[in-house]
Design a protein around this motif. Structure first.
Motif, mmCIF file in Angstrom:
data_model
loop_
_atom_site.group_PDB
_atom_site.id
_atom_site.type_symbol
_atom_site.label_atom_id
_atom_site.label_comp_id
_atom_site.label_asym_id
_atom_site.label_seq_id
_atom_site.Cartn_x
_atom_site.Cartn_y
_atom_site.Cartn_z
ATOM 1 N N ASP A 41 43.447 34.883 41.898
ATOM 2 C CA ASP A 41 42.712 35.231 43.116
ATOM 3 C C ASP A 41 43.648 35.748 44.199
ATOM 4 N N ASP A 42 43.167 36.724 44.936
ATOM 5 C CA ASP A 42 43.963 37.371 45.978
ATOM 6 C C ASP A 42 43.502 36.932 47.363
ATOM 7 N N GLN A 43 43.557 35.632 47.630
ATOM 8 C CA GLN A 43 43.170 35.097 48.944
ATOM 9 C C GLN A 43 41.803 35.611 49.377
ATOM 10 N N SER A 44 40.840 35.568 48.462
ATOM 11 C CA SER A 44 39.493 36.049 48.778
ATOM 12 C C SER A 44 38.954 35.345 50.024
ATOM 13 N N ALA A 70 49.768 41.339 49.801
ATOM 14 C CA ALA A 70 48.720 42.363 49.720
ATOM 15 C C ALA A 70 47.912 42.209 48.432
ATOM 16 N N PRO A 71 46.574 42.265 48.540
ATOM 17 C CA PRO A 71 45.764 42.172 47.329
ATOM 18 C C PRO A 71 46.033 43.358 46.410
ATOM 19 N N SER A 72 46.087 43.084 45.125
ATOM 20 C CA SER A 72 46.290 44.156 44.144
ATOM 21 C C SER A 72 45.746 43.721 42.791
ATOM 22 N N PHE A 73 44.823 44.522 42.287
ATOM 23 C CA PHE A 73 44.231 44.278 40.976
ATOM 24 C C PHE A 73 45.318 44.303 39.895
ATOM 25 N N GLY A 74 46.129 45.335 39.907
ATOM 26 C CA GLY A 74 47.178 45.493 38.887
ATOM 27 C C GLY A 74 48.234 44.397 38.956
ATOM 28 N N ARG A 75 48.711 44.100 40.176
ATOM 29 C CA ARG A 75 49.738 43.046 40.337
ATOM 30 C C ARG A 75 49.165 41.694 39.936
#
Ligand SMILES: Nc1nc2c(ncn2[C@@H]2O[C@H](COP(=O)(O)OP(=O)(O)OP(=O)(O)O)[C@@H](O)[C@H]2O)c(=O)[nH]1
Ligand SMILES: [Mg+2]
Length: 244
Positions: A41-44, A70-75
């Motif tokens: 999860d990216d700090q949703s 920073a949110p990143s799908f790939g990372r």
């Protein structure tokens, strides 16, 4: 040899999936009680990670990777892969979305296909595959993106942008994950490209891709442009070919 579900892990990246995450977790463990599930999860802002934490006591094989920055799908996928590849039990890694576009019941079939392949894909664009409820514009865009990517990169697959993948851990470990630069749909293409260059055997299994059940769409023009540009960056050598 068949890979047992206890030796497989599913990675699901999430960004604002509070409406889907509990359902996808419960569905996966109901179908495969021994599988491992990693939510990245990216700090949703909608509290997706908190919901996962609340589910963990009932599911010992449920892991949460809460990313910062920073949110990143790939990372998110790359961080998840690195974490899983370090586990001794891990023989296969499945990637899928949280929004029920990918049917968890298909995971069993994809794992079966790894008996004779390195990568099995849930494919919309082989005979028997389909997309449900997509507006004509998005249907055409996805089709065009796939034909374009295949033509530019010569990938031996029909659905180059699909996000439902099942990979032998050994195959994934053999590609230079640190050299993957792209994000979004382009990330999924670059990942397949690197696996193909590594000599992986691919197999596509037809799926019906469903529109997200709940939550907000995250499609954006930025993501589309990145995907359009990526195949040329790869071909022109801007993306570490020499490291493959
Ligand atoms: N960790 C993380 N997950 C993301 C990010 N962007 C999207 N996701 C997740 O990646 C998966 C696929 O994203 P989607 O938003 O469903 O992409 P899509 O299917 O092309 O578009 P829609 O379903 O219309 O939104 C979902 O589980 C998302 O929650 C991100 O920046 N970080
Ligand atoms: Mg989706």
């Amino acid at each position: 040899m068949k890979i047992a579900t206890r030796n497989a892990a599913v990675v699901v990246p999430t960004f604002n999936e509070a409406e889907n995450v509990a359902k996808i977790v419960e569905t996966i463990f109901r179908l495969y009680p021994e599988i491992h599930l990693l939510i990245v999860d990216d700090q949703s802002p909608d509290g997706t990670a908190g919901i996962v934490r609340g589910l963990q006591p009932g599911h010992p094989n449920l892991e949460l990777l809460a990313r910062s920055g920073a949110p990143s799908f790939g990372r998110s996928y790359l961080d998840g892969f690195r974490l899983l590849l370090a586990k001794e039990w891990c023989q296969a890694i499945v990637t899928m979305d949280a929004d029920f576009s990918h049917d968890p019941a298909v995971i069993a079939r994809l794992l079966e296909l790894l008996e004779t392949n390195d990568v099995a894909l849930g494919s919309r664009y082989v005979a028997g595959g389909s997309v449900g409820n997509w507006a004509l514009g998005r249907r055409l865009l996805s089709r065009a993106a796939n034909s374009y990517v295949r033509a530019v990169l010569g990938l031996p697959i029909r659905d180059a942008t699909c996000g439902f993948m099942c990979m032998r851990a050994g195959a994934l470990a053999a590609i230079p994950l640190d050299a993957i630069v792209s994000d979004g749909y382009a990330f999924l293409v670059e990942l397949k490209y690197k696996l193909a260059r590594q000599g992986c055997r691919f197999r596509e299994n037809p799926i019906r891709f469903e529109e997200r059940r709940e939550g907000q769409s995250k499609m954006s023009m930025g993501k589309i442009w990145e995907s359009a540009w990526l195949p040329w960056r790869i071909r022109l050598g801007a993306i570490g070919r020499q490291r493959l």
